[in-house]
Design an enzyme around this catalytic site. Structure first.
Site, mmCIF file in Angstrom:
data_model
loop_
_atom_site.group_PDB
_atom_site.id
_atom_site.type_symbol
_atom_site.label_atom_id
_atom_site.label_comp_id
_atom_site.label_asym_id
_atom_site.label_seq_id
_atom_site.Cartn_x
_atom_site.Cartn_y
_atom_site.Cartn_z
ATOM 1 N N ASP A 62 0.860 -1.186 0.000
ATOM 2 C CA ASP A 62 0.000 0.000 0.000
ATOM 3 C C ASP A 62 0.897 1.237 0.000
ATOM 4 O O ASP A 62 1.838 1.321 0.808
ATOM 5 C CB ASP A 62 -0.899 0.025 1.234
ATOM 6 C CG ASP A 62 -2.024 -0.999 1.147
ATOM 7 O OD1 ASP A 62 -2.092 -1.726 0.141
ATOM 8 O OD2 ASP A 62 -2.822 -1.079 2.103
ATOM 9 N N HIS A 113 -6.341 2.501 -4.415
ATOM 10 C CA HIS A 113 -6.405 2.539 -2.946
ATOM 11 C C HIS A 113 -7.169 3.780 -2.468
ATOM 12 O O HIS A 113 -6.916 4.286 -1.386
ATOM 13 C CB HIS A 113 -4.988 2.516 -2.375
ATOM 14 C CG HIS A 113 -4.889 2.182 -0.919
ATOM 15 N ND1 HIS A 113 -5.736 1.296 -0.282
ATOM 16 C CD2 HIS A 113 -4.017 2.609 0.040
ATOM 17 C CE1 HIS A 113 -5.394 1.190 0.987
ATOM 18 N NE2 HIS A 113 -4.360 1.991 1.214
ATOM 19 N N HIS A 117 -7.943 8.535 0.858
ATOM 20 C CA HIS A 117 -7.686 7.611 1.971
ATOM 21 C C HIS A 117 -8.703 7.771 3.115
ATOM 22 O O HIS A 117 -8.338 7.890 4.283
ATOM 23 C CB HIS A 117 -6.267 7.813 2.514
ATOM 24 C CG HIS A 117 -5.677 6.576 3.140
ATOM 25 N ND1 HIS A 117 -5.771 6.314 4.489
ATOM 26 C CD2 HIS A 117 -5.005 5.534 2.616
ATOM 27 C CE1 HIS A 117 -5.162 5.176 4.769
ATOM 28 N NE2 HIS A 117 -4.698 4.672 3.631
ATOM 29 N N HIS A 207 3.784 -2.258 3.342
ATOM 30 C CA HIS A 207 3.674 -0.836 2.992
ATOM 31 C C HIS A 207 4.980 -0.391 2.350
ATOM 32 O O HIS A 207 6.070 -0.744 2.836
ATOM 33 C CB HIS A 207 3.368 0.010 4.231
ATOM 34 C CG HIS A 207 2.018 -0.279 4.825
ATOM 35 N ND1 HIS A 207 1.803 -1.315 5.701
ATOM 36 C CD2 HIS A 207 0.813 0.324 4.640
ATOM 37 C CE1 HIS A 207 0.524 -1.342 6.038
ATOM 38 N NE2 HIS A 207 -0.097 -0.360 5.408
#
Length: 264
Positions: A62, A113, A117, A207
């Site tokens: 991510d 994604h 956010h 990540h």
């Protein structure tokens, strides 16, 4: 005039009960809908892992808050001949367009994604569509390819999100192995956590800007490859059609030869 005498112990108990129920109402007002949703028979789930007899797994990254380690990650992946999936947030794409292009040109898959956010379960259908379409368009403008995988920020989802994402052409992807690399506990805890919990069809969460990523990543890859696992992008792991997702989030292929294979 009547005078009611109340026993001190009874009064104290009464006050405690009031405080308890007041606190409970506040607490359940916040999470109650989630409890009910989990218990509901029509609860929809994203893909956490895939049921397969092959020793195939996917590792994913991510990307939201930086890119200082991304070049190093790409070099490591090249060294071990591994292709993965990067889930990118819209504002990350805006900030690092050259890196988006580099990730794609190095043969890795790019997933959506979100744009800002957010906690997606708190958004309306229209807001979800905007989050998906905005970032999808940004990725397409750089790579020439539209993403079809979506990972909700914080792993936060509900039925509306999954339905809307599907309508927009996305498979909603979670993970069944969380490296917890964002906790910055060191290299060994990440390596141990991933390699001890991996299984056929697992999806691992990393990540791109985790502090120790350049140290733990080669160790994880080496151990998985030594154990015979093939690491593939998520789109090569998941089942594209004729599937269902069981109560654990594991994606399974529908066996059409069995007449009693009913899907709710």
């Amino acid at each position: 005039m009547k005078v009611i005498l109340i026993n001190k112990k009874k009064l104290l108990l009464f006050l405690i009960l009031i405080l308890f129920f007041s606190g409970s109402m506040i607490y359940f007002n916040d999470i109650g809908y989630k409890v009910l949703e989990v218990l509901a028979s029509d609860k929809m789930l994203p893909i956490y892992s895939v049921n397969t007899e092959e020793k195939k797994v996917a590792i994913s990254f991510d990307a939201a808050w930086g890119d200082q380690f991304t070049d190093g990650i790409l070099d490591i992946l090249d060294k071990y001949k591994v292709k993965t999936t990067f889930f990118l947030v819209g504002f990350w794409v805006d900030r690092y367009p050259d890196m988006v292009k580099k990730i794609y040109e190095r043969g890795h898959e790019i997933g959506n994604h979100s744009t800002t956010h957010p906690h997606m379960s708190k958004l309306s259908r229209e807001e979800i569509i905007k989050e998906l379409n905005t970032t999808g368009e940004k990725i397409y403008n750089i790579t020439g390819k539209r993403p079809n995988l979506f990972r909700p920020p914080f792993g936060d989802y509900n039925n509306t999100l999954i339905k809307t994402a599907k309508e927009c052409g996305y498979y909603t992807i979670q993970w069944d192995v969380d490296s917890l690399d964002w906790k910055e506990l060191g290299v060994k805890p990440v390596v141990d956590r991933v390699t001890r919990n991996i299984k056929n069809g697992s999806i691992v969460l990393f990540h791109n800007n985790a502090k120790y990523v350049l140290e733990y990543l080669p160790l994880v890859i080496e151990k998985l490859q030594k154990e015979g696992y093939k690491i593939v992008p998520i789109s090569e792991l998941i089942i594209k059609k004729d599937y269902y997702i069981d109560h654990t989030g594991r994606q399974r292929k529908i066996d059409k030869s069995k007449s009693n294979n009913c899907i709710k």
